[in-house]
Motif scaffolding. Structure first.
Motif, PDB file in Angstrom:
ATOM      1  N   SER A  29      32.059  37.402  53.082  1.00 24.16           N
ATOM      2  CA  SER A  29      33.712  36.946  53.335  1.00 24.16           C
ATOM      3  C   SER A  29      33.520  35.147  53.308  1.00 24.16           C
ATOM      4  O   SER A  29      34.523  34.772  52.939  1.00 24.16           O
ATOM      5  N   VAL A  30      31.950  34.739  52.974  1.00 23.39           N
ATOM      6  CA  VAL A  30      32.364  33.456  53.124  1.00 23.39           C
ATOM      7  C   VAL A  30      32.551  33.105  52.165  1.00 23.39           C
ATOM      8  O   VAL A  30      33.491  31.767  51.179  1.00 23.39           O
ATOM      9  N   GLY A  31      32.148  33.649  49.988  1.00 22.67           N
ATOM     10  CA  GLY A  31      32.724  33.660  49.370  1.00 22.67           C
ATOM     11  C   GLY A  31      34.015  33.894  48.422  1.00 22.67           C
ATOM     12  O   GLY A  31      34.561  33.152  48.852  1.00 22.67           O
ATOM     13  N   ARG A  32      34.587  35.033  49.581  1.00 22.98           N
ATOM     14  CA  ARG A  32      36.145  34.628  49.638  1.00 22.98           C
ATOM     15  C   ARG A  32      36.571  34.306  49.714  1.00 22.98           C
ATOM     16  O   ARG A  32      37.963  34.057  49.092  1.00 22.98           O
ATOM     17  N   LEU A  33      36.108  33.088  51.260  1.00 21.86           N
ATOM     18  CA  LEU A  33      37.100  31.826  51.371  1.00 21.86           C
ATOM     19  C   LEU A  33      37.046  30.799  49.884  1.00 21.86           C
ATOM     20  O   LEU A  33      38.814  30.226  50.039  1.00 21.86           O
ATOM     21  N   LEU A  34      36.334  31.247  49.517  1.00 19.27           N
ATOM     22  CA  LEU A  34      36.400  30.062  47.769  1.00 19.27           C
ATOM     23  C   LEU A  34      36.533  30.706  46.782  1.00 19.27           C
ATOM     24  O   LEU A  34      36.768  29.894  45.570  1.00 19.27           O
ATOM     25  N   GLY A  35      37.271  31.700  46.119  1.00 18.24           N
ATOM     26  CA  GLY A  35      37.514  32.871  45.389  1.00 18.24           C
ATOM     27  C   GLY A  35      35.737  32.757  44.560  1.00 18.24           C
ATOM     28  O   GLY A  35      35.987  33.176  43.552  1.00 18.24           O
ATOM     29  N   LEU A  36      35.064  33.293  45.222  1.00 15.06           N
ATOM     30  CA  LEU A  36      33.508  33.882  44.558  1.00 15.06           C
ATOM     31  C   LEU A  36      32.719  34.989  45.722  1.00 15.06           C
ATOM     32  O   LEU A  36      33.424  35.250  46.812  1.00 15.06           O
ATOM     33  N   THR A  37      31.698  35.001  44.529  1.00 14.84           N
ATOM     34  CA  THR A  37      30.791  36.120  45.022  1.00 14.84           C
ATOM     35  C   THR A  37      30.017  35.881  46.052  1.00 14.84           C
ATOM     36  O   THR A  37      29.995  34.775  45.612  1.00 14.84           O
ATOM     37  N   ALA A  38      29.612  36.497  46.588  1.00 16.21           N
ATOM     38  CA  ALA A  38      28.386  36.237  47.380  1.00 16.21           C
ATOM     39  C   ALA A  38      26.743  35.155  46.558  1.00 16.21           C
ATOM     40  O   ALA A  38      26.417  33.927  47.022  1.00 16.21           O
ATOM     41  N   VAL A  39      27.683  35.945  45.671  1.00 18.91           N
ATOM     42  CA  VAL A  39      26.281  35.970  44.527  1.00 18.91           C
ATOM     43  C   VAL A  39      26.036  33.943  43.759  1.00 18.91           C
ATOM     44  O   VAL A  39      25.249  33.374  44.184  1.00 18.91           O
ATOM     45  N   GLU A  40      27.739  34.196  43.965  1.00 20.36           N
ATOM     46  CA  GLU A  40      28.407  32.491  43.569  1.00 20.36           C
ATOM     47  C   GLU A  40      27.983  31.810  44.551  1.00 20.36           C
ATOM     48  O   GLU A  40      27.213  30.623  43.954  1.00 20.36           O
ATOM     49  N   ARG A  41      28.567  32.188  45.474  1.00 21.85           N
ATOM     50  CA  ARG A  41      28.346  31.006  46.777  1.00 21.85           C
ATOM     51  C   ARG A  41      27.200  30.940  46.803  1.00 21.85           C
ATOM     52  O   ARG A  41      26.832  29.237  47.121  1.00 21.85           O
ATOM     53  N   LYS A  42      25.966  31.885  46.996  1.00 22.88           N
ATOM     54  CA  LYS A  42      24.732  31.404  47.139  1.00 22.88           C
ATOM     55  C   LYS A  42      24.179  30.772  45.846  1.00 22.88           C
ATOM     56  O   LYS A  42      23.400  29.557  46.335  1.00 22.88           O
ATOM     57  N   ILE A  58      18.355  28.686  38.207  1.00 19.92           N
ATOM     58  CA  ILE A  58      18.374  29.345  38.761  1.00 19.92           C
ATOM     59  C   ILE A  58      18.361  30.790  38.532  1.00 19.92           C
ATOM     60  O   ILE A  58      17.967  32.051  39.318  1.00 19.92           O
ATOM     61  N   CYS A  59      18.267  31.068  37.475  1.00 23.86           N
ATOM     62  CA  CYS A  59      17.559  33.012  36.872  1.00 23.86           C
ATOM     63  C   CYS A  59      16.031  32.946  37.927  1.00 23.86           C
ATOM     64  O   CYS A  59      16.073  34.330  38.504  1.00 23.86           O
ATOM     65  N   ALA A  68      23.421  36.854  32.566  1.00 24.25           N
ATOM     66  CA  ALA A  68      23.907  36.994  33.810  1.00 24.25           C
ATOM     67  C   ALA A  68      24.267  35.384  34.981  1.00 24.25           C
ATOM     68  O   ALA A  68      25.251  34.718  35.040  1.00 24.25           O
ATOM     69  N   VAL A  69      23.180  34.429  34.273  1.00 28.53           N
ATOM     70  CA  VAL A  69      22.880  33.135  34.831  1.00 28.53           C
ATOM     71  C   VAL A  69      24.853  32.081  34.003  1.00 28.53           C
ATOM     72  O   VAL A  69      25.331  31.720  34.395  1.00 28.53           O
ATOM     73  N   THR A  70      24.561  32.245  33.009  1.00 27.95           N
ATOM     74  CA  THR A  70      25.094  31.995  31.798  1.00 27.95           C
ATOM     75  C   THR A  70      26.449  32.015  32.426  1.00 27.95           C
ATOM     76  O   THR A  70      27.600  31.187  32.570  1.00 27.95           O
ATOM     77  N   GLY A  71      26.493  33.795  32.835  1.00 22.48           N
ATOM     78  CA  GLY A  71      28.937  33.762  33.570  1.00 22.48           C
ATOM     79  C   GLY A  71      28.727  32.910  34.710  1.00 22.48           C
ATOM     80  O   GLY A  71      29.600  32.821  34.715  1.00 22.48           O
ATOM     81  N   LEU A  72      27.803  33.324  35.613  1.00 23.58           N
ATOM     82  CA  LEU A  72      28.036  32.278  36.846  1.00 23.58           C
ATOM     83  C   LEU A  72      28.354  31.412  36.267  1.00 23.58           C
ATOM     84  O   LEU A  72      29.060  30.753  36.867  1.00 23.58           O
ATOM     85  N   VAL A  73      27.551  30.683  35.800  1.00 17.83           N
ATOM     86  CA  VAL A  73      27.718  29.254  36.055  1.00 17.83           C
ATOM     87  C   VAL A  73      28.990  28.800  35.340  1.00 17.83           C
ATOM     88  O   VAL A  73      29.755  27.822  35.620  1.00 17.83           O
ATOM     89  N   GLU A  74      29.255  29.618  34.028  1.00 18.07           N
ATOM     90  CA  GLU A  74      30.779  28.988  33.576  1.00 18.07           C
ATOM     91  C   GLU A  74      31.854  29.865  34.338  1.00 18.07           C
ATOM     92  O   GLU A  74      32.539  28.989  34.951  1.00 18.07           O
ATOM     93  N   ARG A  75      32.033  30.353  35.197  1.00 24.35           N
ATOM     94  CA  ARG A  75      32.445  31.122  36.642  1.00 24.35           C
ATOM     95  C   ARG A  75      32.321  29.810  37.478  1.00 24.35           C
ATOM     96  O   ARG A  75      33.708  28.672  37.316  1.00 24.35           O
ATOM     97  N   LEU A  76      31.433  29.643  37.819  1.00 22.45           N
ATOM     98  CA  LEU A  76      31.967  28.456  38.679  1.00 22.45           C
ATOM     99  C   LEU A  76      32.110  26.951  37.646  1.00 22.45           C
ATOM    100  O   LEU A  76      32.502  25.837  38.518  1.00 22.45           O
TER     101      LEU A  76
END
Length: 155
Positions: A29-42, A58-59, A68-76
């Motif tokens: 729910s918190v991630g959604r407020l930021l347009g992020l998944t829970a994993v991205e927010r954490k 981070i891995c 997965a971390v490469t993709g996550l970091v790119e999205r962030l």
């Protein structure tokens, strides 16, 4: 408001599952407020608590693969939450840093201010001995979850 401890292993497992589910849904729910998944927010939370870190770290903290971390970091990075730089001491290493972000700060204040107040009120009802037991349980539970995340990630 004392509650009875679970009377069977099954009841204890169910209580644990309900707790973990509530935590995951809260962070979604918190991630959604930021347009992020829970994993991205954490991941942002890890960077906020630990400071800049290598993608490899981070891995290790998330149990995610390097891809997965490469993709996550790119999205962030694309969303303006983090920056990534090549480590000047080891050009093969990428260091990820949290960027100042007013939207993130505002959401943190709106969400975690009231949560912090609610948790303070909750813990005020426990004795120091009970709080030490709760802290011990949380530390040990975290260790079990981290170990099992690594185990599952190796499957």
């Amino acid at each position: 408001m004392a509650t009875e401890p679970p009377q069977t292993p099954e009841a204890g497992e169910l209580l644990g599952r309900e707790f973990i589910t509530a935590v995951v849904i809260f962070h979604e729910s918190v991630g959604r407020l930021l347009g992020l998944t829970a994993v991205e927010r954490k991941c942002l939370d890890i960077l906020a608590r630990r400071g800049p870190m290598a993608a490899k770290a981070i891995c290790e903290h998330t149990g995610l693969t390097s891809g997965a971390v490469t993709g996550l970091v790119e999205r962030l990075r694309a969303a303006g939450f983090v920056d990534r730089q090549t480590d000047p001491d080891d050009r093969r290493r990428i260091v990820v840093s949290l960027l100042p972000n007013p939207k993130l700060d505002e959401i943190r204040a709106r969400v975690f201010g009231p949560l912090g107040a609610d948790m303070a009120a909750l813990t005020a009802g426990y004795s120091q001995e009970q709080l030490l037991t709760i802290a011990d349980f949380l530390r040990r539970t975290t260790d079990v979850l981290v170990a099992n995340t690594a185990r599952v990630g190796a499957m």
